[in-house]
Motif scaffolding. Structure first.
Motif, PDB file in Angstrom:
ATOM      1  N   VAL A 213      43.364  44.988  44.897  1.00 53.56           N
ATOM      2  CA  VAL A 213      43.038  43.570  44.830  1.00 53.56           C
ATOM      3  C   VAL A 213      41.608  43.431  44.342  1.00 53.56           C
ATOM      4  N   GLY A 214      41.423  42.609  43.330  1.00 49.84           N
ATOM      5  CA  GLY A 214      40.084  42.334  42.812  1.00 49.84           C
ATOM      6  C   GLY A 214      39.779  40.853  42.929  1.00 49.84           C
ATOM      7  N   ARG A 215      38.495  40.521  42.819  1.00 47.85           N
ATOM      8  CA  ARG A 215      38.057  39.128  42.900  1.00 47.85           C
ATOM      9  C   ARG A 215      37.704  38.663  41.489  1.00 47.85           C
ATOM     10  N   LEU A 216      38.464  37.703  41.007  1.00 53.32           N
ATOM     11  CA  LEU A 216      38.311  37.205  39.641  1.00 53.32           C
ATOM     12  C   LEU A 216      37.423  35.970  39.640  1.00 53.32           C
ATOM     13  N   ALA A 217      36.354  36.002  38.851  1.00 50.36           N
ATOM     14  CA  ALA A 217      35.438  34.868  38.715  1.00 50.36           C
ATOM     15  C   ALA A 217      35.780  34.119  37.429  1.00 50.36           C
ATOM     16  N   VAL A 218      36.123  32.836  37.585  1.00 48.53           N
ATOM     17  CA  VAL A 218      36.573  31.999  36.467  1.00 48.53           C
ATOM     18  C   VAL A 218      35.755  30.713  36.433  1.00 48.53           C
TER      19      VAL A 218
END
Length: 239
Positions: free
Chosen positions: A129-134
């Motif tokens: 699981v990764g944290r996606l910055a959008v």
């Protein structure tokens, strides 16, 4: 062949560590404690015999704990297992599941070092699981996604109108980390790159066949997004 030793009589009998075979899928644990034991053991690269030897118990007893959801080891066994698996009893029993990571104090003598690119890629390739910055019209948003690495690119599946789908056409960042609560150490890797929708039918079939992770959120999530890295950096805190 099933091990014949009684798990209760052999609980405190030490065993010699053997080779480190992979745990077959048909031996996957079914209980919460069992799943956490097996996961942590796998993260450390330990066979069941090696982990049991560290904890001073029989491999058959550890197998019993991993495969029987009603198993209730005593406090002494749990403390030994936590020490053998380099974690805490609270982590193994799920007591910290609803808490943010990293509440412990820093240890003395900790070192903060940069990871080499090959180390970053190796850590990323373990999947998870990764944290996606959008960027959105309301400002930056960070959301978790189940990702895989395919041909050097980060790929994940989402719904067409979900927040992660807004990454398409943007330069985004994906952060992945691992925190070891017991020893106040860990690492983080940051990927920056351009996100694109995967629409070619052959490419979609290829991702369906090769990608490791399935979205935890469930539901219909058929939109594949690929992030082609332009920069990969990482840091590690160690003792």
């Amino acid at each position: 062949m099933a091990e014949q030793t009684s798990p209760h009589r052999a609980a405190d009998a030490p065993v010699r560590p053997g080779p480190a075979p992979r745990v077959p899928e048909h031996e996957a644990p079914v209980g919460d404690l069992g799943r956490r034991l097996a996961l942590r053991r796998t993260q450390l690269g330990l066979s069941r015999r090696e982990a049991a030897a560290r904890a001073g118990m029989a491999a058959s007893y550890l197998r019993h704990l991993e495969e029987h959801p009603a198993a209730t080891p005593g406090a002494g066994a749990m403390i030994r297992l936590a020490g053998a698996l380099e974690t805490t009893v609270a982590e193994l029993t799920g007591g910290t599941a609803d808490q943010p990571p990293g509440p412990g104090e820093a240890v003395r003598g900790a070192r903060f070092t940069a990871l080499q690119p090959e180390e970053c890629r190796a850590l990323l390739a373990t999947h998870g699981v990764g944290r996606l910055a959008v960027s959105t019209e309301d400002g930056p948003v960070v959301v978790p996604v189940n990702y895989s690495i395919v041909d050097g690119a980060v790929v994940f599946r989402t719904a067409a109108h979900a927040t992660p789908a807004r990454a398409v056409g943007q330069r985004v960042a994906l952060e992945v980390d691992r925190i070891d609560e017991a020893f106040s150490r860990g690492w983080s890797v940051l990927v920056r790159g351009d996100a694109e929708a995967v629409t070619d039918s052959a490419a979609v079939r290829r991702l369906n066949g090769r990608a490791h992770s399935t979205p935890w959120a469930g539901g219909r999530r058929s939109q594949w997004v690929r992030i082609v890295p332009v920069a990969i950096t990482g840091r590690r805190i160690s003792v």
